[in-house]
Write a protein that holds these residues in place. Structure first.
Motif, PDB file in Angstrom:
ATOM      1  N   GLN A   1      -9.909  -5.967  22.142  1.00 28.37           N
ATOM      2  CA  GLN A   1     -10.176  -4.712  22.303  1.00 28.37           C
ATOM      3  C   GLN A   1     -11.756  -4.780  22.271  1.00 28.37           C
ATOM      4  OE1 GLN A   1      -8.971  -1.873  19.387  1.00 28.37           O
ATOM      5  NE2 GLN A   1      -9.984  -0.136  20.430  1.00 28.37           N
ATOM      6  N   ARG A   2     -12.466  -4.130  23.277  1.00 28.71           N
ATOM      7  CA  ARG A   2     -13.868  -4.205  23.127  1.00 28.71           C
ATOM      8  C   ARG A   2     -14.210  -2.687  22.376  1.00 28.71           C
ATOM      9  NH1 ARG A   2     -16.952  -7.250  26.494  1.00 28.71           N
ATOM     10  NH2 ARG A   2     -15.909  -8.661  27.729  1.00 28.71           N
ATOM     11  N   ILE A   3     -15.308  -2.843  21.695  1.00 31.96           N
ATOM     12  CA  ILE A   3     -15.971  -1.465  21.161  1.00 31.96           C
ATOM     13  C   ILE A   3     -17.468  -1.540  21.658  1.00 31.96           C
ATOM     14  CG2 ILE A   3     -14.735  -1.828  19.156  1.00 31.96           C
ATOM     15  CD1 ILE A   3     -17.335  -2.924  17.603  1.00 31.96           C
ATOM     16  N   ARG A   4     -17.741  -0.255  21.682  1.00 34.60           N
ATOM     17  CA  ARG A   4     -19.383   0.034  22.275  1.00 34.60           C
ATOM     18  C   ARG A   4     -20.126   0.617  20.992  1.00 34.60           C
ATOM     19  NH1 ARG A   4     -20.811   1.551  27.160  1.00 34.60           N
ATOM     20  NH2 ARG A   4     -21.521   3.677  26.205  1.00 34.60           N
ATOM     21  N   VAL A   5     -21.265   0.165  20.856  1.00 35.27           N
ATOM     22  CA  VAL A   5     -22.307   0.555  19.765  1.00 35.27           C
ATOM     23  C   VAL A   5     -23.607   0.719  20.635  1.00 35.27           C
ATOM     24  CG1 VAL A   5     -21.228  -0.873  17.785  1.00 35.27           C
ATOM     25  CG2 VAL A   5     -23.163  -1.762  19.312  1.00 35.27           C
ATOM     26  N   ARG A   6     -24.388   1.759  19.837  1.00 39.45           N
ATOM     27  CA  ARG A   6     -25.871   2.011  20.184  1.00 39.45           C
ATOM     28  C   ARG A   6     -26.686   1.684  19.047  1.00 39.45           C
ATOM     29  NH1 ARG A   6     -29.375   6.510  19.872  1.00 39.45           N
ATOM     30  NH2 ARG A   6     -27.959   7.880  18.776  1.00 39.45           N
ATOM     31  N   GLU A  27     -19.738   3.951  19.169  1.00 32.72           N
ATOM     32  CA  GLU A  27     -19.538   4.911  19.972  1.00 32.72           C
ATOM     33  C   GLU A  27     -18.147   5.214  20.210  1.00 32.72           C
ATOM     34  OE1 GLU A  27     -21.470   6.173  22.162  1.00 32.72           O
ATOM     35  OE2 GLU A  27     -23.458   5.309  21.807  1.00 32.72           O
ATOM     36  N   ASP A  28     -17.767   6.147  20.961  1.00 34.92           N
ATOM     37  CA  ASP A  28     -16.228   6.686  21.439  1.00 34.92           C
ATOM     38  C   ASP A  28     -15.435   6.960  20.411  1.00 34.92           C
ATOM     39  OD1 ASP A  28     -17.249   5.848  24.226  1.00 34.92           O
ATOM     40  OD2 ASP A  28     -16.726   3.707  23.649  1.00 34.92           O
ATOM     41  N   GLY A  29     -15.908   7.430  19.394  1.00 35.30           N
ATOM     42  CA  GLY A  29     -15.287   7.851  18.088  1.00 35.30           C
ATOM     43  C   GLY A  29     -14.572   6.890  17.412  1.00 35.30           C
ATOM     44  N   GLY A  38     -17.556  -9.178  11.178  1.00 34.01           N
ATOM     45  CA  GLY A  38     -17.744 -10.400  11.987  1.00 34.01           C
ATOM     46  C   GLY A  38     -17.578 -10.231  13.449  1.00 34.01           C
ATOM     47  N   THR A  39     -17.421  -8.796  13.886  1.00 32.25           N
ATOM     48  CA  THR A  39     -16.939  -8.725  15.388  1.00 32.25           C
ATOM     49  C   THR A  39     -18.505  -8.915  16.022  1.00 32.25           C
ATOM     50  OG1 THR A  39     -15.448  -6.768  14.976  1.00 32.25           O
ATOM     51  CG2 THR A  39     -16.934  -6.702  17.091  1.00 32.25           C
ATOM     52  N   PRO A  40     -18.315  -9.737  17.010  1.00 31.93           N
ATOM     53  CA  PRO A  40     -19.726  -9.994  17.838  1.00 31.93           C
ATOM     54  C   PRO A  40     -20.228  -8.930  18.509  1.00 31.93           C
ATOM     55  CG  PRO A  40     -17.750 -11.179  18.891  1.00 31.93           C
ATOM     56  CD  PRO A  40     -17.129 -10.482  17.746  1.00 31.93           C
ATOM     57  N   ILE A  41     -21.450  -8.823  18.194  1.00 36.68           N
ATOM     58  CA  ILE A  41     -22.219  -7.691  19.095  1.00 36.68           C
ATOM     59  C   ILE A  41     -23.169  -8.418  20.071  1.00 36.68           C
ATOM     60  CG2 ILE A  41     -23.585  -5.741  18.679  1.00 36.68           C
ATOM     61  CD1 ILE A  41     -20.879  -5.075  17.603  1.00 36.68           C
ATOM     62  N   THR A  42     -22.985  -8.152  21.454  1.00 35.05           N
ATOM     63  CA  THR A  42     -24.078  -8.352  22.281  1.00 35.05           C
ATOM     64  C   THR A  42     -24.705  -7.548  23.087  1.00 35.05           C
ATOM     65  OG1 THR A  42     -22.185  -8.228  23.943  1.00 35.05           O
ATOM     66  CG2 THR A  42     -22.149 -10.531  22.549  1.00 35.05           C
ATOM     67  N   ILE A  43     -26.011  -7.805  23.489  1.00 38.34           N
ATOM     68  CA  ILE A  43     -26.706  -7.259  24.452  1.00 38.34           C
ATOM     69  C   ILE A  43     -27.132  -7.938  25.579  1.00 38.34           C
ATOM     70  CG2 ILE A  43     -28.984  -5.855  24.564  1.00 38.34           C
ATOM     71  CD1 ILE A  43     -28.889  -5.476  21.519  1.00 38.34           C
ATOM     72  N   ASN A  44     -26.689  -7.301  26.756  1.00 37.82           N
ATOM     73  CA  ASN A  44     -26.755  -7.849  28.140  1.00 37.82           C
ATOM     74  C   ASN A  44     -26.106  -9.506  27.936  1.00 37.82           C
ATOM     75  OD1 ASN A  44     -28.151  -5.648  29.191  1.00 37.82           O
ATOM     76  ND2 ASN A  44     -30.135  -6.441  28.148  1.00 37.82           N
ATOM     77  N   GLY A  45     -25.088  -9.725  27.295  1.00 40.04           N
ATOM     78  CA  GLY A  45     -24.582 -11.117  27.390  1.00 40.04           C
ATOM     79  C   GLY A  45     -25.052 -11.984  26.435  1.00 40.04           C
ATOM     80  N   ARG A  46     -26.005 -11.541  25.625  1.00 37.56           N
ATOM     81  CA  ARG A  46     -26.527 -12.312  24.514  1.00 37.56           C
ATOM     82  C   ARG A  46     -26.208 -11.874  23.073  1.00 37.56           C
ATOM     83  NH1 ARG A  46     -32.836 -13.461  25.056  1.00 37.56           N
ATOM     84  NH2 ARG A  46     -32.324 -14.858  23.525  1.00 37.56           N
ATOM     85  N   LEU A  47     -25.807 -12.740  22.264  1.00 38.27           N
ATOM     86  CA  LEU A  47     -25.181 -12.653  20.924  1.00 38.27           C
ATOM     87  C   LEU A  47     -26.325 -12.099  20.088  1.00 38.27           C
ATOM     88  CD1 LEU A  47     -22.697 -12.602  19.301  1.00 38.27           C
ATOM     89  CD2 LEU A  47     -23.189 -14.881  18.503  1.00 38.27           C
ATOM     90  N   LEU A  48     -26.063 -10.629  19.559  1.00 40.49           N
ATOM     91  CA  LEU A  48     -27.064 -10.206  18.587  1.00 40.49           C
ATOM     92  C   LEU A  48     -26.734 -10.566  17.244  1.00 40.49           C
ATOM     93  CD1 LEU A  48     -29.495  -8.134  17.881  1.00 40.49           C
ATOM     94  CD2 LEU A  48     -27.598  -6.489  18.129  1.00 40.49           C
ATOM     95  N   ARG A 146     -11.264 -17.636  19.936  1.00 44.40           N
ATOM     96  CA  ARG A 146     -12.418 -17.348  20.598  1.00 44.40           C
ATOM     97  C   ARG A 146     -13.327 -16.062  19.976  1.00 44.40           C
ATOM     98  NH1 ARG A 146      -8.354 -15.200  23.569  1.00 44.40           N
ATOM     99  NH2 ARG A 146      -8.082 -12.980  23.591  1.00 44.40           N
ATOM    100  N   PRO A 147     -14.553 -16.024  20.029  1.00 44.01           N
ATOM    101  CA  PRO A 147     -15.227 -14.903  19.451  1.00 44.01           C
ATOM    102  C   PRO A 147     -14.552 -13.397  19.776  1.00 44.01           C
ATOM    103  CG  PRO A 147     -16.913 -16.002  20.384  1.00 44.01           C
ATOM    104  CD  PRO A 147     -15.557 -16.848  21.084  1.00 44.01           C
ATOM    105  N   GLY A 148     -14.306 -12.822  18.380  1.00 41.04           N
ATOM    106  CA  GLY A 148     -13.471 -11.603  18.559  1.00 41.04           C
ATOM    107  C   GLY A 148     -12.261 -12.041  17.928  1.00 41.04           C
TER     108      GLY A 148
END
Length: 267
Positions: A1-6, A27-29, A38-48, A146-148
């Motif tokens: 499951q993907r999550i969105r953050v700002r 995001e999205d409640g 540990g959930t990987p957070i990426t920006i434009n495909g790069r691991l933040l 895999r990551p996630g």
């Protein structure tokens, strides 16, 4: 499951000079769920980095979290060396970022068992949950490590199972990293790690958590647990656990228990 953050901004780490934490809004409640550490957070495909922190339990709006930069996770051995920081150092008042909760499943536990464990492990981001013993499936239908992926670190395994669950952030051919904050925070350790499936996620304004389902394949051994991450080797090391066997007699009934425990001072 993907999550969105700002991304909101970058702040100084509340404990370690020179280190940073990236503030994000969910995001999205979506709340910050126990087991999501540990959930990987990426920006434009790069691991933040890894989602590892949160503010409070009852946000009026979007949940606010903190991301541990991947550089801090990769370099923590060089930064911290042999000095274990302990997990409790990262806790402060409610207006301070704190590590996200790690759910710890305890098979067949009674309320008295849970109370005893909470006393023995006085870490405020560990939440003990009584469960049925998870099934053993081996590598299966739900994909590869895999990551996630959800990863459970077992303190005991067998007739009595106690396992702490985080999410994998980064995986290489020889190593992996989890959590984005400490588990026990004791530096050098040896704890067996397994990929696990998740039955579902319980969502609540009070407390949200992943419900583990089956133990899949072993993914390696946790070897270093400190301020910025839980790190491991993909090597499945032998003899990381001690066998325990005992019998209990209750009202003429005999009960037999066989399990293994990690080589740790708690045992």
């Amino acid at each position: 499951q993907r999550i969105r953050v700002r991304v909101i901004g970058v702040i100084n780490h509340p404990i370690f000079d020179g280190e940073k934490i990236v503030l994000v809004e969910m995001e999205d409640g979506m709340p910050i769920v126990a087991g999501m550490s540990g959930t990987p957070i990426t920006i434009n495909g790069r691991l933040l980095g890894a989602l590892g922190y949160q503010y409070g339990n009852f946000p009026l709006g979007r949940a606010l979290g903190g991301v541990t930069p991947i550089g801090a996770m990769r370099n923590q051995r060089r930064t911290l060396g042999e000095r274990p920081v302990g997990a409790s150092i990262l806790f402060g008042p409610p207006n301070m970022l704190r590590p996200s909760t790690i759910p710890i499943s305890v098979s067949g536990a009674t309320p008295e068992n849970i109370s005893w464990l909470e006393h023995r492990f006085p870490n405020r981001n560990l939440n003990f949950i009584p469960t049925a013993r998870p099934g053993e499936q081996g590598s299966d239908r739900s994909g590869s490590f895999r990551p996630g992926s959800s990863v459970t670190m077992f303190l005991t395994k067998g007739d009595v199972q106690i396992g702490a669950t985080c999410t994998a952030t980064e995986i290489t051919d020889s190593t992996f990293s989890l959590c984005g904050h400490p588990f026990l925070g004791e530096g050098e350790v040896e704890i067996p790690a397994y990929r696990t499936s998740v039955a579902t996620t319980f969502l609540s304004r009070y407390y949200s958590f992943k419900i583990p389902q089956d133990v899949l394949e072993p993914v390696g051994t946790v070897t270093y647990d400190n301020a910025f991450a839980v790190e491991g080797t993909r090597e499945i090391r032998p003899n990381t656990m001690l066998p325990v066997s005992f019998n209990v007699s209750v009202d003429s009934a005999e009960y037999h228990y066989n399990f293994e425990v990690i080589r740790h001072r708690f045992y």
